[in-house]
Design an enzyme around this catalytic site. Structure first.
Site, short mmCIF file in Angstrom:
data_model
loop_
_atom_site.label_atom_id
_atom_site.label_comp_id
_atom_site.label_asym_id
_atom_site.label_seq_id
_atom_site.Cartn_x
_atom_site.Cartn_y
_atom_site.Cartn_z
CG HIS A 18 -2.15 0.98 1.37
ND1 HIS A 18 -3.16 0.97 1.35
CD2 HIS A 18 -1.72 2.54 0.96
CE1 HIS A 18 -4.00 2.21 1.27
NE2 HIS A 18 -2.80 3.02 1.04
CG HIS A 20 -0.78 7.08 -1.02
ND1 HIS A 20 -2.07 7.14 -1.98
CD2 HIS A 20 -1.18 6.45 0.15
CE1 HIS A 20 -2.91 6.60 -1.10
NE2 HIS A 20 -2.52 6.34 0.04
CG LEU A 21 5.01 5.74 -5.52
CD1 LEU A 21 5.44 4.86 -6.82
CD2 LEU A 21 6.19 5.98 -4.81
NE ARG A 22 0.61 11.97 -2.09
CZ ARG A 22 -0.34 11.71 -1.56
NH1 ARG A 22 -1.49 11.02 -2.08
NH2 ARG A 22 -0.47 11.80 -0.17
CG ASN A 46 -4.91 8.58 -3.42
OD1 ASN A 46 -3.91 7.97 -3.91
ND2 ASN A 46 -5.25 9.13 -2.34
CE LYS A 108 -7.82 2.09 -0.79
NZ LYS A 108 -6.66 3.03 -0.41
CG HIS A 146 -9.77 4.44 2.99
ND1 HIS A 146 -8.79 4.98 3.13
CD2 HIS A 146 -10.82 4.74 4.05
CE1 HIS A 146 -8.80 6.01 4.30
NE2 HIS A 146 -10.20 5.74 4.86
CG HIS A 184 -5.15 2.03 5.62
ND1 HIS A 184 -6.51 2.05 5.85
CD2 HIS A 184 -4.93 2.79 4.51
CE1 HIS A 184 -7.04 2.84 4.83
NE2 HIS A 184 -6.21 3.36 3.98
CG LEU A 229 -7.81 10.58 7.43
CD1 LEU A 229 -8.76 11.52 6.54
CD2 LEU A 229 -8.58 10.46 8.82
CG ASP A 257 -1.64 4.93 3.86
OD1 ASP A 257 -1.83 5.11 2.59
OD2 ASP A 257 -2.64 5.08 4.85
CG HIS A 261 0.23 15.16 2.17
ND1 HIS A 261 -0.66 15.66 1.38
CD2 HIS A 261 -0.11 14.28 2.87
CE1 HIS A 261 -1.68 14.68 1.31
NE2 HIS A 261 -1.39 14.03 2.16
CB ALA A 273 -5.20 12.65 6.46
#
Ligand SMILES: [Zn+2]
Length: 354
Positions: A18, A20-22, A46, A108, A146, A184, A229, A257, A261, A273
């Site tokens: 899980h 997030h790489l943006r 996302n 997802k 989620h 998560h 979150l 996760d 940011h 978050a």
């Protein structure tokens, strides 16, 4: 067997289930951190706009590998496993196309409004997504969930437990052969549900939910870098998660996760978050397992249970952790701003080597 005298631990190379790489400059800043520790990662969809088609997922995969090459990472040693963002309009055909591509490994589910960039999320799962869920069940591709209700009248600390009753149980009754990953998990209720439920279900657990309870968010003042979150819960839940992760059950595996940011968006009147843990994920997990004398369970959790559930081969390389002081940097470069890793400035007793 206690593992507290262990000074060196070599395990099969782990995967992050899980992540997030943006995109763009943020992607370039973070992707090499993950590739340094993990052979594969499940890439969250996302983005803005979200990754909803196979074509978009394949293009995003290309950008990830290009960014890794640009950052000086070893492109041959890292495989991004792509996902699609489920919407009310995702068709069965799109699911089959994704499966046939060989590059998309999961879909997802974000309940609309649950977290960062989830506005396009699902409003009525069983009503609007039945065809897509049927297609997923048919091709054996996991649905990543989620697991929080988004009803604003429900207390933010109760949203996962209520999700189990209101969404997870009806979903799995309607699609009993669907592979589901409860992403998560943060509560005793979540962990017990996954441990005891019938059928193909598993859960990922983040390092922050194994190491910290909700006091961490408020220690000495509001600490935005501990805000993620689902939010950190009370100590009894943290202990239940540690017990699940270190139990040896193949239903629990590693998913950081990690969610970068910019510093200014975390230290803000309405801070974002997410915790950034890709830099030091294995050090954090080793710390959590070591604290309960269960380092011998780390390899199963980090390297075996995930691929076994997804039906992918286990990795062949290794990663070594040594008991050595590791100071987490105060901040990292992040495009033209900075990124603050989880527990910045603190010292850990483990360091990963390649
Ligand atoms: Zn996430």
């Amino acid at each position: 067997m206690s593992t507290q005298n262990t000074t060196r631990l070599t395990i099969t190379r782990p995967d992050d289930w899980h992540l997030h790489l943006r995109d763009g400059a943020a992607l370039e800043a973070v992707v090499a951190d993950t590739a340094r520790q993990f052979a594969r990662a499940i890439i969250m969809p996302n983005l803005k706009p979200p990754v909803t088609t196979t074509e978009q997922a394949v293009a995003y995969r290309g950008r990830i590998l290009a960014a890794l090459a640009k950052a000086g990472g070893d492109v041959g040693a890292f495989t991004p496993l792509m996902t699609l963002y489920l919407t009310d309009n995702t068709s069965a055909e799109e699911i089959f196309r994704a499966h046939e591509s060989g590059q998309v490994c999961a879909v997802k589910l974000y309940p609309a409004g649950a977290t960062t960039n989830s506005d396009a999320g699902v409003t009525d799962l069983l009503g609007k997504c039945a065809k897509a869920l049927e297609a997923l069940e048919k091709c054996g591709m996991p649905l990543l969930v989620h697991g929080e209700v988004t009803d604003p009248s429900i207390d933010v600390f109760d949203r996962e437990a209520i999700f189990v009753e209101r969404v997870m149980k009806p979903l799995r009754r309607a699609f009993p052969a669907l592979k589901v990953v409860f992403e998560h998990i943060t509560t005793k209720e979540g962990a017990e549900y996954v441990r005891d439920a019938e059928g193909p279900i598993a859960a990922t657990i983040t390092p922050q939910h194994l190491l910290y309870n909700r006091n961490a968010i408020f220690q000495g003042g509001v600490r935005p870098h501990w805000y993620c979150l689902p939010i950190l819960k009370r100590e009894t839940h943290r202990q239940a998660l540690v017990a699940a992760a270190t139990s040896g059950s193949p239903r629990f595996f590693l998913g950081t996760d990690s969610a970068p940011h910019a510093r200014g968006l975390k230290e803000h009147a309405c801070g974002c978050a997410g915790c950034y843990t890709a830099l030091h994920a294995m050090e954090l997990y080793a710390t959590a397992f070591d604290a309960v004398g269960k380092l011998d369970q780390l390899e199963g959790f980090a390297s075996f249970h995930g691929p076994d559930f997804y039906g992918l081969p286990r990795n062949t390389g290794t990663l070594t952790l040594v008991r050595e002081t590791f100071q987490i940097p105060e901040e990292l470069p992040f495009g033209n701003t900075a990124l603050v890793p989880l527990a910045a400035g603190e010292t850990l007793a483990w360091r990963a080597t390649s």
